[in-house]
Design a protein around this motif. Structure first.
Motif, PDB file in Angstrom:
ATOM      1  N   GLY A 197       0.770  -1.236   0.000  1.00  0.00           N
ATOM      2  CA  GLY A 197       0.000   0.000   0.000  1.00  0.00           C
ATOM      3  C   GLY A 197       0.800   1.285   0.000  1.00  0.00           C
ATOM      4  N   GLY A 198       0.124   2.349   0.355  1.00  0.00           N
ATOM      5  CA  GLY A 198       0.716   3.688   0.298  1.00  0.00           C
ATOM      6  C   GLY A 198       1.442   4.052   1.578  1.00  0.00           C
ATOM      7  N   ASN A 199       1.873   5.301   1.639  1.00  0.00           N
ATOM      8  CA  ASN A 199       2.683   5.712   2.789  1.00  0.00           C
ATOM      9  C   ASN A 199       2.179   6.989   3.441  1.00  0.00           C
ATOM     10  OD1 ASN A 199       3.516   7.712   1.043  1.00  0.00           O
ATOM     11  ND2 ASN A 199       5.366   6.614   0.414  1.00  0.00           N
ATOM     12  N   GLY A 200       0.863   7.118   3.521  1.00  0.00           N
ATOM     13  CA  GLY A 200       0.251   8.334   4.089  1.00  0.00           C
ATOM     14  C   GLY A 200       0.771   8.714   5.457  1.00  0.00           C
ATOM     15  N   ALA A 201       1.117   7.725   6.269  1.00  0.00           N
ATOM     16  CA  ALA A 201       1.509   8.024   7.650  1.00  0.00           C
ATOM     17  C   ALA A 201       2.763   8.886   7.730  1.00  0.00           C
ATOM     18  CB  ALA A 201       1.725   6.724   8.423  1.00  0.00           C
ATOM     19  N   ILE A 202       3.544   8.889   6.640  1.00  0.00           N
ATOM     20  CA  ILE A 202       4.738   9.736   6.633  1.00  0.00           C
ATOM     21  C   ILE A 202       4.348  11.205   6.720  1.00  0.00           C
ATOM     22  CG2 ILE A 202       6.630  10.514   5.111  1.00  0.00           C
ATOM     23  CD1 ILE A 202       6.937   7.588   4.286  1.00  0.00           C
ATOM     24  N   PHE A 203       3.135  11.498   6.262  1.00  0.00           N
ATOM     25  CA  PHE A 203       2.653  12.875   6.299  1.00  0.00           C
ATOM     26  C   PHE A 203       1.815  13.118   7.553  1.00  0.00           C
ATOM     27  CE2 PHE A 203       3.858  11.796   2.097  1.00  0.00           C
ATOM     28  CZ  PHE A 203       4.407  12.945   1.567  1.00  0.00           C
ATOM     29  N   GLY A 204       2.005  12.261   8.542  1.00  0.00           N
ATOM     30  CA  GLY A 204       1.263  12.403   9.790  1.00  0.00           C
ATOM     31  C   GLY A 204      -0.178  12.018   9.571  1.00  0.00           C
ATOM     32  N   ARG A 205      -0.948  13.019   9.183  1.00  0.00           N
ATOM     33  CA  ARG A 205      -2.350  12.725   8.926  1.00  0.00           C
ATOM     34  C   ARG A 205      -2.594  12.740   7.426  1.00  0.00           C
ATOM     35  NH1 ARG A 205      -5.440  17.141  11.743  1.00  0.00           N
ATOM     36  NH2 ARG A 205      -3.919  18.361  10.587  1.00  0.00           N
ATOM     37  N   SER A 206      -3.417  11.803   6.967  1.00  0.00           N
ATOM     38  CA  SER A 206      -3.726  11.728   5.553  1.00  0.00           C
ATOM     39  C   SER A 206      -5.070  11.041   5.428  1.00  0.00           C
ATOM     40  CB  SER A 206      -2.656  10.897   4.835  1.00  0.00           C
ATOM     41  OG  SER A 206      -2.785   9.542   5.189  1.00  0.00           O
ATOM     42  N   THR A 207      -5.476  10.758   4.197  1.00  0.00           N
ATOM     43  CA  THR A 207      -6.716   9.993   4.034  1.00  0.00           C
ATOM     44  C   THR A 207      -6.434   8.502   4.149  1.00  0.00           C
ATOM     45  OG1 THR A 207      -6.500   9.758   1.648  1.00  0.00           O
ATOM     46  CG2 THR A 207      -7.600  11.742   2.434  1.00  0.00           C
ATOM     47  N   ASN A 208      -5.176   8.141   4.322  1.00  0.00           N
ATOM     48  CA  ASN A 208      -4.801   6.725   4.406  1.00  0.00           C
ATOM     49  C   ASN A 208      -5.152   6.131   5.773  1.00  0.00           C
ATOM     50  OD1 ASN A 208      -1.732   6.530   2.380  1.00  0.00           O
ATOM     51  ND2 ASN A 208      -3.765   7.292   1.902  1.00  0.00           N
ATOM     52  N   SER A 209      -5.125   4.815   5.800  1.00  0.00           N
ATOM     53  CA  SER A 209      -5.385   4.111   7.058  1.00  0.00           C
ATOM     54  C   SER A 209      -4.117   4.055   7.916  1.00  0.00           C
ATOM     55  CB  SER A 209      -5.861   2.690   6.766  1.00  0.00           C
ATOM     56  OG  SER A 209      -7.109   2.728   6.118  1.00  0.00           O
ATOM     57  N   HIS A 236      -5.648  15.365  -2.074  1.00  0.00           N
ATOM     58  CA  HIS A 236      -7.063  15.628  -2.336  1.00  0.00           C
ATOM     59  C   HIS A 236      -7.386  17.000  -1.770  1.00  0.00           C
ATOM     60  CE1 HIS A 236     -11.430  15.233  -2.247  1.00  0.00           C
ATOM     61  NE2 HIS A 236     -11.296  14.250  -3.115  1.00  0.00           N
ATOM     62  N   PRO A 237      -8.064  17.874  -2.564  1.00  0.00           N
ATOM     63  CA  PRO A 237      -8.205  19.267  -2.123  1.00  0.00           C
ATOM     64  C   PRO A 237      -9.044  19.450  -0.866  1.00  0.00           C
ATOM     65  CG  PRO A 237      -9.432  18.894  -4.165  1.00  0.00           C
ATOM     66  CD  PRO A 237      -8.624  17.661  -3.909  1.00  0.00           C
ATOM     67  N   THR A 238     -10.106  18.664  -0.722  1.00  0.00           N
ATOM     68  CA  THR A 238     -10.969  18.924   0.420  1.00  0.00           C
ATOM     69  C   THR A 238     -11.140  17.677   1.262  1.00  0.00           C
ATOM     70  OG1 THR A 238     -12.885  18.500  -0.993  1.00  0.00           O
ATOM     71  CG2 THR A 238     -12.293  20.796  -0.625  1.00  0.00           C
ATOM     72  N   ALA A 239     -10.513  17.691   2.400  1.00  0.00           N
ATOM     73  CA  ALA A 239     -10.730  16.619   3.370  1.00  0.00           C
ATOM     74  C   ALA A 239     -11.170  17.267   4.669  1.00  0.00           C
ATOM     75  CB  ALA A 239      -9.456  15.815   3.581  1.00  0.00           C
ATOM     76  N   ILE A 240     -11.858  16.471   5.468  1.00  0.00           N
ATOM     77  CA  ILE A 240     -12.312  16.974   6.760  1.00  0.00           C
ATOM     78  C   ILE A 240     -11.162  16.792   7.728  1.00  0.00           C
ATOM     79  CG2 ILE A 240     -14.068  16.748   8.533  1.00  0.00           C
ATOM     80  CD1 ILE A 240     -15.639  14.981   6.460  1.00  0.00           C
ATOM     81  N   PRO A 241     -10.624  17.894   8.252  1.00  0.00           N
ATOM     82  CA  PRO A 241      -9.487  17.702   9.145  1.00  0.00           C
ATOM     83  C   PRO A 241      -9.931  17.038  10.439  1.00  0.00           C
ATOM     84  CG  PRO A 241      -9.880  20.051   8.691  1.00  0.00           C
ATOM     85  CD  PRO A 241     -11.038  19.292   8.155  1.00  0.00           C
ATOM     86  N   GLY A 242      -9.194  16.048  10.841  1.00  0.00           N
ATOM     87  CA  GLY A 242      -9.424  15.421  12.140  1.00  0.00           C
ATOM     88  C   GLY A 242      -8.052  15.226  12.726  1.00  0.00           C
ATOM     89  N   GLU A 243      -7.968  15.184  14.031  1.00  0.00           N
ATOM     90  CA  GLU A 243      -6.645  15.021  14.620  1.00  0.00           C
ATOM     91  C   GLU A 243      -6.085  13.641  14.358  1.00  0.00           C
ATOM     92  OE1 GLU A 243      -5.315  15.944  18.600  1.00  0.00           O
ATOM     93  OE2 GLU A 243      -6.921  17.440  18.611  1.00  0.00           O
ATOM     94  N   ASP A 244      -7.001  12.683  14.138  1.00  0.00           N
ATOM     95  CA  ASP A 244      -6.559  11.312  13.926  1.00  0.00           C
ATOM     96  C   ASP A 244      -6.441  10.993  12.448  1.00  0.00           C
ATOM     97  OD1 ASP A 244      -9.279  11.750  13.762  1.00  0.00           O
ATOM     98  OD2 ASP A 244      -9.834   9.751  14.434  1.00  0.00           O
ATOM     99  N   LYS A 245      -7.271  11.610  11.645  1.00  0.00           N
ATOM    100  CA  LYS A 245      -7.330  11.226  10.234  1.00  0.00           C
ATOM    101  C   LYS A 245      -7.991  12.344   9.441  1.00  0.00           C
ATOM    102  CE  LYS A 245      -8.726   8.156   6.834  1.00  0.00           C
ATOM    103  NZ  LYS A 245      -8.771   6.801   6.342  1.00  0.00           N
ATOM    104  N   LEU A 246      -7.630  12.433   8.166  1.00  0.00           N
ATOM    105  CA  LEU A 246      -8.289  13.382   7.284  1.00  0.00           C
ATOM    106  C   LEU A 246      -9.265  12.569   6.430  1.00  0.00           C
ATOM    107  CD1 LEU A 246      -5.033  15.274   6.358  1.00  0.00           C
ATOM    108  CD2 LEU A 246      -6.669  15.830   8.153  1.00  0.00           C
ATOM    109  N   ARG A 247     -10.530  12.887   6.562  1.00  0.00           N
ATOM    110  CA  ARG A 247     -11.548  12.094   5.867  1.00  0.00           C
ATOM    111  C   ARG A 247     -12.029  12.845   4.638  1.00  0.00           C
ATOM    112  NH1 ARG A 247     -12.111  11.869  11.533  1.00  0.00           N
ATOM    113  NH2 ARG A 247     -11.773   9.756  12.293  1.00  0.00           N
ATOM    114  N   LEU A 248     -12.144  12.131   3.551  1.00  0.00           N
ATOM    115  CA  LEU A 248     -12.488  12.781   2.282  1.00  0.00           C
ATOM    116  C   LEU A 248     -13.830  13.506   2.341  1.00  0.00           C
ATOM    117  CD1 LEU A 248     -11.532  10.383  -0.621  1.00  0.00           C
ATOM    118  CD2 LEU A 248     -10.378  12.416   0.190  1.00  0.00           C
ATOM    119  N   MET A 249     -13.855  14.700   1.772  1.00  0.00           N
ATOM    120  CA  MET A 249     -15.110  15.405   1.572  1.00  0.00           C
ATOM    121  C   MET A 249     -15.263  15.568   0.061  1.00  0.00           C
ATOM    122  SD  MET A 249     -17.869  17.174   2.111  1.00  0.00           S
ATOM    123  CE  MET A 249     -17.925  16.584   3.789  1.00  0.00           C
ATOM    124  N   SER A 250     -16.297  14.968  -0.457  1.00  0.00           N
ATOM    125  CA  SER A 250     -16.477  14.940  -1.907  1.00  0.00           C
ATOM    126  C   SER A 250     -16.508  16.353  -2.495  1.00  0.00           C
ATOM    127  CB  SER A 250     -17.776  14.224  -2.245  1.00  0.00           C
ATOM    128  OG  SER A 250     -18.163  14.538  -3.546  1.00  0.00           O
TER     129      SER A 250
END
Lengths: 594, 250, 218
Positions: A197-209, A236-250
């Motif tokens: 898989g991908g490496n989102g965690a390197i960026f701290g928070r991402s849309t990745n698991s 992705h331009p618009t995600a919902i910021p969360g301290e734990d994860k950034l969740r996609l906003m369509s």
């Protein structure tokens, strides 16, 4: 006859597809996954899967899908294999259909297709808003069937630590750690397929698991497996910021009239609704009067980044801007956007019909990855294959929407077949490898654990990780400036120094997640440097890689693949030409006919 | 000035399956939109209890953090739910966090839900395709069937339906609502229907659908809103017909 | 389990039998019993005629055991076994269905105990020749009376909820709507039986015969 054995590491779409292919060939597979495979990150893909089935009579063809993919990737992908993927895509959809995926249907009972970004055709098959989940489950079910028949053995809750590579430079198996017993063990295999898989965690928070750390790729990289195009990261331009994860906003929220703004005063403390119009900065509308809030993805992303990092106008000084739909009648919102507004409400506890949403661009997809050849997903180390998001092959400089699922399944399938062929033809099987090779690797890994568990230090791994994420997100995602990238590399190296002094707050030997995380972090730091250095070197703008100081694509100098190598315990960037034998590069513009 | 609001969290700790359980209380700094996962991460970064004792980070399962992977199910204030969507502001404090009680404990909040995956094997929750080579399109499926099947295939195997079911406990091997619903899903599919009787045979085996006592807790606890009670009823109807037939004609 | 096994597990058959016997014959007998006892609402004579009619059916003992006692024993006994295998959690999850689940167990136990006592006093001690006078005399005892009321209410509830369970568990009411309708039907049955049962008790206790108006005037 000798029975070969194959290991698959990673149980997302690519890993499962590879597993099925190997099992079908009658060869036993050991499938390793950190989480139960059904919980892999593939479940998060929402949109759909592309295939030029031309089921809407629009004249869509494989060639057009191929062209959209290459064009979308800004001509950085090697073309022949991408073409093969596009050719295989309709068959992959058929296969998934036969596996029982609950795709949306037309009244006639055929698969329905929708239009997606970056194309003019209805080419995307979808299953509700959870296509990735549905596809993963279909493959998971098939693997479970093979497992019930004894062809597949799962090692869920085990993490890959390193490959076992013999004196001749051939991969003979893996070293893995059981995440409950924390026991380190080696496993023999004639070929190993990585689908990590991908490496989102390197960026701290991402849309990745959570598991998308890139740790496996980084471990392999440090064992001599090359890593390509690391600098290409999709945001992705618009995600919902969360301290734990950034969740996609369509993006449909903007499509329905949502307005993006920030308070003009950076010290603004009032709640958004009480800020008068005159004191709101609708920056997209002001900067891009023609398109306003509907500017393309990358423009929107860069503008939001500029507001936050250059203009320092993020809400409350945080990396966030308002995406406001409160002016839209509630009835319209409930009719057209109910689903996505509910997600916002569920995770933030705020009703976006009443209060403007906070959004921010988020690291979303890793285009780069393990270097594989343009033929059969083989890496430069014999016996090591890679498929899915962890390799670099299919998306060039930017991934076309709804191409990730197809690339995972296609790549996984090819890797499975290739590994079988390789394993069958191997002259000296892994079984014949001296035990000392395995013991040596196991000891090396056990020593690492021992050291981490026992050392006393002052640094907390989570703190280091947070700092890494911050600096990576700020400087190595959307807008890249050389002096910042240099600074970032320095910062990462400083973090690596601090890493040497980490102190584990958990020193037990049962289900110790802290230890595992610390191990992943060490690898993340290495991969972070690969990404940063790749970005620093690439003095052009291409696809998702944007440098304001080099705003144009520079085919003369940079139409080439970055291939990072681990030489003398350091990163060395090399370059190789891109196979552009099928489509001649042309400028990539979405504001005019292509 | 900065917020000084605190969040009080009580976590049930257990170092391993055979160790004694104990409660630890933590005081965390409140932030907007905080959820239980963020609380657990705060504890991991600074594992010190409310009364100043050093402890270890809490072991728990999580992955997607958007309620679609099914990992982070746990008991929050006594109720089975996903930690990633459990918002602190909507919970009574102190927030009590415990592991699920119906699955073998691994450590702290992590439990082993392998039973569910084994059950999926038992009921053959798959479409037995001939192979992955190209065999053309699948069967046509009416939008009506798709609309019924899709919600069922949203099951994330989180185990909440088993956790809240009074019939799932150490006395029996009840597979639980999620698995029964999967039987319905695969029996509904045109190809899957070819093996319907095998799945029904499995679901009327030991620990099968007969253990359901219609408390209907499952449907309330499902984070994906799957019509589990409807699935159970549908499978029940097919089950007794098949059982009766097998009894009559052998 | 073998993949070719098509025969259901014994536990499946027993559970289905348990569910089925709750309706037939146990539920049906309850209905019959309430019906014949409601003769008391007409008059003592009518009651005695009806009960004598029942007490003198051919093969009485066989019918009683085969159609009433054994099914009831099985339904009650296996019901207790099911109860023991469940673990109620209504305090954590106080949803309506869960309340019904728990109440169904307690009312079942009460009904089972009550029916056993009822059989002992009205069937056994009277050698199967119970009359209006016997029952009416028992009702004068406040403890007996209380037990009658509790027993009748528990049995009625158990039957009503049982009908709902039966319709759901046999897939006869599958959709949410159908199950809601089944719930309403069960509630209706439960209330109807409770009302009729209490009226019968009042009738015995207070020699109250409201339907005596149907009798030809003397």
């Amino acid at each position: 006859m000798r029975q070969p054995k194959i290991i698959v590491v990673g149980g997302g779409l690519a890993g499962l597809m590879a597993t099925i292919r190997v099992a079908e060939a009658g060869i036993p597979v050991d499938l390793f996954s950190i989480v139960p495979v059904k919980r892999s990150h593939s479940v998060c893909a929402q949109g759909g899967i592309n295939a030029a089935k031309n089921q809407k009579g629009e004249g869509d063809t494989v060639d057009k899908h191929f062209d959209d993919t290459i064009y979308g990737g800004d001509f950085l992908a090697n073309q022949p294999l991408v073409k093969r993927m596009c050719e295989a895509a309709p068959g992959i959809i058929d296969l998934l259909d036969r596996m029982g995926v609950m795709f949306n249907r037309t009244p006639e009972g055929l698969l329905d297709y929708r239009r997606f970004g970056g194309t003019l055709y209805h080419r995307t098959a979808f299953a509700g808003a959870t296509t990735g989940q549905q596809l993963l489950y279909a493959l998971d079910e098939q693997v479970r069937r093979h497992e019930a028949e004894g062809k597949v053995k799962k090692f869920e809750g085990a993490t890959f630590l390193s490959a076992v590579i013999d004196g001749g430079g051939v991969c003979r198996g893996i070293c893995a750690m059981d995440l409950r017993t924390m026991e380190v063990k080696t496993f023999t295999a004639d070929a190993v397929i990585f689908a990590t898989g991908g490496n989102g965690a390197i960026f701290g928070r991402s849309t990745n698991s959570v598991v998308c750390t890139g740790s496996a790729q980084a471990a392999l990289f440090q064992q001599g497996v090359d890593y390509a195009n690391g600098e290409f990261i999709q945001v992705h331009p618009t995600a919902i910021p969360g301290e734990d994860k950034l969740r996609l906003m369509s993006e449909s929220a903007r499509g329905e009239g949502g307005r993006v703004w920030v308070p003009r005063n950076p010290a603004e403390k009032r709640p958004p609704k009480s800020i008068p119009e005159a004191e709101r900065f609708y920056f997209l509308e002001e900067w891009y009067p023609k398109y306003g809030n509907l500017v393309p993805r990358d423009i929107a992303t860069r503008a939001i980044h500029r507001i936050v990092y250059q203009e320092k106008l993020g809400i409350d000084g945080q990396p966030a801007v308002y995406l406001d739909v409160t002016h839209i009648p509630r009835e319209t919102l409930d009719r057209k956007l109910e689903g996505i507004l509910e997600i916002y409400e569920k995770f933030l506890g705020v009703d976006p019909r009443v209060e403007p949403m906070k959004v921010f661009p988020a690291m979303h997809y890793t285009m780069g990855g393990i270097w594989v050849n343009g033929e059969d997903q083989a890496s430069n180390v014999p016996g090591i294959y890679a498929a899915g998001e962890c390799e670099y092959q299919y998306h060039g400089a930017n991934r076309l929407g709804a191409n990730s699922l197809v690339s995972c399944i296609f790549g996984g399938g090819i890797a499975g077949r290739a590994a079988v062929k390789y394993a069958k033809n191997l002259e000296n099987s892994a079984e014949s490898t001296p035990a000392a090779v395995f013991d040596g690797e196991r000891k090396r890994q056990e020593e690492k654990n021992h050291k981490l568990i026992n050392q006393d230090g002052s640094e907390n791994p989570i703190t280091i990780w947070r700092e890494l994420g911050q600096v990576m997100t700020e400087h190595v995602t959307v807008t890249r400036i050389n002096k910042d990238l240099e600074m970032t590399d320095g910062k990462i190296r400083a973090l690596q120094e601090r890493y040497k002094k980490i102190n584990l707050s958990d020193r037990t030997k049962w289900s110790n997640q802290t230890l595992n995380f610390a191990r992943e972090l060490e690898n993340m730091l290495v991969l972070a440097r690969v990404i940063t250095l790749g970005a620093l070197a690439r003095n052009e703008s291409r696809g998702a890689h944007y440098k304001p100081d080099y705003p144009d694509r520079d085919d003369a100098n940079w139409l080439k693949t970055t291939r990072a190598k681990w030489v003398n315990n350091d990163i060395q960037l090399t370059y190789e030409p891109v196979d552009i034998s099928l489509i001649k590069p042309r400028p990539r513009r979405y504001d005019a006919a292509k | 000035m900065a917020e000084t609001k605190q969040v009080i969290v009580k976590v049930k700790r257990q170092a391993g399956p055979k160790e004694a359980a104990r409660w630890e209380e933590f005081s965390l700094k409140w932030r907007p939109s905080m959820n239980v996962i963020i609380c657990l991460r705060d504890i991991a970064e600074n594992p010190v209890t409310r009364d100043g004792k050093k402890t270890t980070p809490v072991t728990y399962d999580s992955n997607c953090l958007e309620e679609i992977c099914g990992s982070c199910a746990m008991l929050i204030n006594g109720k089975a739910r996903m930690a990633c969507s459990a918002l602190v502001d909507q919970l009574e404090q102190p927030i009590r966090i415990e592991p699920m009680s119906k699955f073998p404990l691994v450590r702290d909040l992590a439990v082993d839900r392998q039973f569910m995956f084994e059950s999926l094997k038992r009921v053959k929750a798959w479409i037995p395709i001939d192979g992955t080579y190209n065999l053309g399109e699948g069967p046509r499926v009416s939008p009506e069937v798709q609309e019924k099947g899709y919600p069922l295939s949203n099951c994330i195997t989180c185990g909440n339906c088993l956790e809240v079911c009074p019939q799932v406990n150490e006395h029996n091997q009840f597979v639980g609502a999620a698995i029964i619903s999967q039987v319905r899903l695969f029996n509904m599919h045109p190809t899957g229907a070819m093996n319907k009787s095998e799945r029904i045979a499995a679901i009327i085996g030991p620990g099968g659908i007969q253990e359901c006592a219609n408390a209907q807790n499952c449907v309330h606890a499902c984070p994906k809103g799957i019509p589990l009670t409807e699935s159970i009823a549908e499978v029940n109807r097919d089950a007794w017909k098949q059982a009766l037939l097998s009894w009559l004609v052998g | 389990m073998s993949s070719t096994a098509t025969r259901p597990d014994t536990s499946y058959l027993l559970r289905k039998l348990h569910s089925f016997t709750g309706i037939l014959p146990v539920g049906a007998f309850l209905a019959e019993h309430f019906w014949s006892n409601s003769a008391a609402l007409v008059s003592a004579e009518k009651y005695n005629t009806v009960s004598q009619e029942l007490q003198t059916i051919p093969f009485r003992l066989i019918v009683e055991w085969a159609a009433i006692f054994l099914p009831m024993l099985f339904h009650g006994g296996y019901g207790i076994y099911i109860w023991l295998r469940g673990k109620s959690n209504v305090s954590a999850y106080p949803w309506v269905g869960n309340w019904l689940y728990v109440t169904q167990r307690y009312t079942g136990l009460i009904a089972f105990a009550y029916i056993g006592w009822h059989l002992y006093t009205e069937r056994w001690l009277t050698h199967g020749r119970s009359t209006y006078a016997n029952v009416a005399a028992d009702m004068r005892n406040p403890w007996y009376l209380t037990f009658f009321v509790v027993g009748v209410l528990a049995s009625s509830f158990h039957l009503g909820a049982g009908i709902w369970n039966f319709l759901c568990k046999w897939g006869l009411a599958a959709t949410v709507k159908a199950q809601q309708a089944a719930g309403r039907l069960g509630a209706l049955v439960g209330v109807a039986f409770s009302v009729v049962g209490i009226l019968i008790i009042i009738s015995f206790r207070y020699d109250w015969h409201p339907f005596s108006v149907y009798l030809p005037s003397k």
